[in-house]
Write an enzyme that holds these catalytic residues in place. Structure first.
Site, PDB file in Angstrom:
ATOM      1  N   THR A 177      -0.873   7.670  -0.840  1.00  0.00           N
ATOM      2  CA  THR A 177      -2.197   7.576  -1.486  1.00  0.00           C
ATOM      3  C   THR A 177      -3.057   6.451  -0.892  1.00  0.00           C
ATOM      4  O   THR A 177      -4.257   6.424  -1.101  1.00  0.00           O
ATOM      5  CB  THR A 177      -2.026   7.280  -2.985  1.00  0.00           C
ATOM      6  OG1 THR A 177      -1.437   5.975  -3.122  1.00  0.00           O
ATOM      7  CG2 THR A 177      -1.124   8.306  -3.665  1.00  0.00           C
ATOM      8  N   ARG A 186       0.842  -1.187   0.000  1.00  0.00           N
ATOM      9  CA  ARG A 186       0.000   0.000   0.000  1.00  0.00           C
ATOM     10  C   ARG A 186       0.881   1.243   0.000  1.00  0.00           C
ATOM     11  O   ARG A 186       1.757   1.375   0.849  1.00  0.00           O
ATOM     12  CB  ARG A 186      -0.841  -0.037   1.282  1.00  0.00           C
ATOM     13  CG  ARG A 186      -2.195   0.542   1.161  1.00  0.00           C
ATOM     14  CD  ARG A 186      -2.989   0.282   2.414  1.00  0.00           C
ATOM     15  NE  ARG A 186      -2.465   0.950   3.597  1.00  0.00           N
ATOM     16  CZ  ARG A 186      -3.227   1.422   4.579  1.00  0.00           C
ATOM     17  NH1 ARG A 186      -4.533   1.306   4.504  1.00  0.00           N
ATOM     18  NH2 ARG A 186      -2.703   1.981   5.638  1.00  0.00           N
ATOM     19  N   ASP A 246       4.847  -5.283   9.748  1.00  0.00           N
ATOM     20  CA  ASP A 246       5.976  -4.910  10.610  1.00  0.00           C
ATOM     21  C   ASP A 246       5.958  -5.695  11.919  1.00  0.00           C
ATOM     22  O   ASP A 246       6.996  -6.156  12.393  1.00  0.00           O
ATOM     23  CB  ASP A 246       5.936  -3.412  10.922  1.00  0.00           C
ATOM     24  CG  ASP A 246       6.435  -2.567   9.761  1.00  0.00           C
ATOM     25  OD1 ASP A 246       7.000  -3.148   8.803  1.00  0.00           O
ATOM     26  OD2 ASP A 246       6.253  -1.343   9.798  1.00  0.00           O
ATOM     27  N   ASP A 296       0.801  -1.843  12.286  1.00  0.00           N
ATOM     28  CA  ASP A 296       1.171  -2.382  10.972  1.00  0.00           C
ATOM     29  C   ASP A 296       1.394  -3.895  11.095  1.00  0.00           C
ATOM     30  O   ASP A 296       2.347  -4.346  11.738  1.00  0.00           O
ATOM     31  CB  ASP A 296       2.442  -1.687  10.470  1.00  0.00           C
ATOM     32  CG  ASP A 296       2.751  -2.070   9.030  1.00  0.00           C
ATOM     33  OD1 ASP A 296       2.778  -1.179   8.172  1.00  0.00           O
ATOM     34  OD2 ASP A 296       2.956  -3.286   8.757  1.00  0.00           O
TER      35      ASP A 296
HETATM   36  C1  PRP Z   1      -1.247  -4.225   4.802  1.00  0.00           C
HETATM   37  C2  PRP Z   1      -2.122  -5.432   5.020  1.00  0.00           C
HETATM   38  C3  PRP Z   1      -2.993  -5.418   3.799  1.00  0.00           C
HETATM   39  C4  PRP Z   1      -3.150  -3.949   3.526  1.00  0.00           C
HETATM   40  C5  PRP Z   1      -4.531  -3.529   3.944  1.00  0.00           C
HETATM   41  O1  PRP Z   1      -0.231  -4.500   3.920  1.00  0.00           O
HETATM   42  O2  PRP Z   1      -1.405  -6.628   5.188  1.00  0.00           O
HETATM   43  O3  PRP Z   1      -2.426  -6.085   2.692  1.00  0.00           O
HETATM   44  O4  PRP Z   1      -2.170  -3.259   4.292  1.00  0.00           O
HETATM   45  O5  PRP Z   1      -4.776  -2.210   3.620  1.00  0.00           O
HETATM   46  P1  PRP Z   1      -5.932  -1.783   2.611  1.00  0.00           P
HETATM   47  O6  PRP Z   1      -7.157  -2.556   2.971  1.00  0.00           O
HETATM   48  O7  PRP Z   1      -6.078  -0.310   2.880  1.00  0.00           O
HETATM   49  O8  PRP Z   1      -5.473  -2.027   1.210  1.00  0.00           O
HETATM   50  P2  PRP Z   1       0.938  -3.461   3.547  1.00  0.00           P
HETATM   51  O9  PRP Z   1       0.552  -2.679   2.333  1.00  0.00           O
HETATM   52  O10 PRP Z   1       1.288  -2.668   4.764  1.00  0.00           O
HETATM   53  O11 PRP Z   1       2.103  -4.396   3.103  1.00  0.00           O
HETATM   54  P3  PRP Z   1       2.950  -5.481   3.944  1.00  0.00           P
HETATM   55  O12 PRP Z   1       2.011  -6.618   4.270  1.00  0.00           O
HETATM   56  O13 PRP Z   1       4.004  -5.866   2.986  1.00  0.00           O
HETATM   57  O14 PRP Z   1       3.488  -4.824   5.184  1.00  0.00           O
HETATM   58  N1  URA Z   2      -2.324  -2.198   7.129  1.00  0.00           N
HETATM   59  C1  URA Z   2      -1.947  -2.546   8.383  1.00  0.00           C
HETATM   60  O1  URA Z   2      -1.000  -3.325   8.551  1.00  0.00           O
HETATM   61  N2  URA Z   2      -2.616  -2.041   9.418  1.00  0.00           N
HETATM   62  C2  URA Z   2      -3.663  -1.208   9.281  1.00  0.00           C
HETATM   63  O2  URA Z   2      -4.249  -0.779  10.285  1.00  0.00           O
HETATM   64  C3  URA Z   2      -4.035  -0.841   7.975  1.00  0.00           C
HETATM   65  C4  URA Z   2      -3.367  -1.352   6.922  1.00  0.00           C
END
Ligand code: PRP
Ligand code: URA
Length: 205
Positions: free
Chosen positions: A105, A101, A200, A197
């Site tokens: 944006t 994400r 993380d 997150d």
């Molecule tokens: C997080 C989570 C989802 C996304 C959800 O991933 O694991 O995939 O955010 O957000 P949304 O519903 O607003 O799209 P992230 O983009 O942080 O990537 P990561 O899992 O690699 O940390």
């Molecule tokens: N992705 C995450 O990991 N946490 C949130 O709260 C939203 C998006």
């Protein structure tokens, strides 16, 4: 199409996951436990086919799942939830969809997609702990449908009402299973109260 899986043990483990005081090991362990428990509800209405089985005493009717199962975690954080599902469903094939994400944006960007060939005849479980804006899960479901999937269900740990609405608008045919429906998104599109997150916290980054 929204199923909130309310179970005392899940509630207790989710409290560990949410807590700021839980480190990587506690977070991973609790997520793994929840995935195993959620798996029962997510698969509850899957079709079975009757087969004959011979016990030491006599022949009787047994069952097997009618369609193969494919687990598709969204990278990265989906991996943390997927392992528990794979333990309960050891025969399941696994595909991966990589999305991140954009921090400004909040739009998802696709960077990886590797899916099994037999999507069309399978029960596909799309997996990601967080349903925030809904963009990542909805884009991943688009990729699954483009690749031929017809029976998809989405499993997450925490959903925001905004994400549920956005996902249902784009994929009204896909049921959502979540362990919690939280209050809202904040100005950075994080789920409140949420867990922070997910990627993380799971990967210790
Ligand atoms: C997080 C989570 C989802 C996304 C959800 O991933 O694991 O995939 O955010 O957000 P949304 O519903 O607003 O799209 P992230 O983009 O942080 O990537 P990561 O899992 O690699 O940390
Ligand atoms: N992705 C995450 O990991 N946490 C949130 O709260 C939203 C998006």
């Amino acid at each position: 199409m929204l199923h909130v899986i309310d179970h005392p043990v899940i509630r207790e483990r989710l409290t560990v996951i949410r807590s700021l005081d839980s480190g990587t090991a506690a977070f991973r362990h609790a997520l793994h436990d929840i995935a195993r428990l959620m798996c029962f509800e997510v698969t509850r209405n899957m079709a079975t086919t009757a087969i004959e089985v011979e016990t030491p005493l006599k022949k009787t009717e047994g069952h097997r799942l009618t369609r193969p199962i494919i687990l598709v975690p969204i990278l990265r954080a989906g991996v943390g939830l997927m392992n528990g599902f794979a333990e309960i469903l050891p025969e399941a094939a696994v595909g991966y969809i990589g999305l991140y994400r954009d921090e400004e944006t909040h739009q998802p960007h696709s960077y990886y997609c590797k899916l099994p060939a037999h999507l069309a005849g399978s029960e596909v479980i799309l997996i990601d702990p967080m349903l925030a804006t809904g963009g990542s899960a909805a884009d991943a479901a688009d990729e699954l449908k483009k690749a031929g999937a017809t029976a998809i269900r989405f499993a997450c740990l925490i959903a925001a009402p905004e994400g549920v609405a956005a996902f249902e608008a784009r994929h009204p045919d896909i049921p959502i299973f979540t362990a919690a429906l939280d209050e809202k998104l904040n100005e950075n599109a994080y789920i409140v109260p949420g867990l922070g997150d997910a990627g993380d916290r799971y990967f210790g980054t």
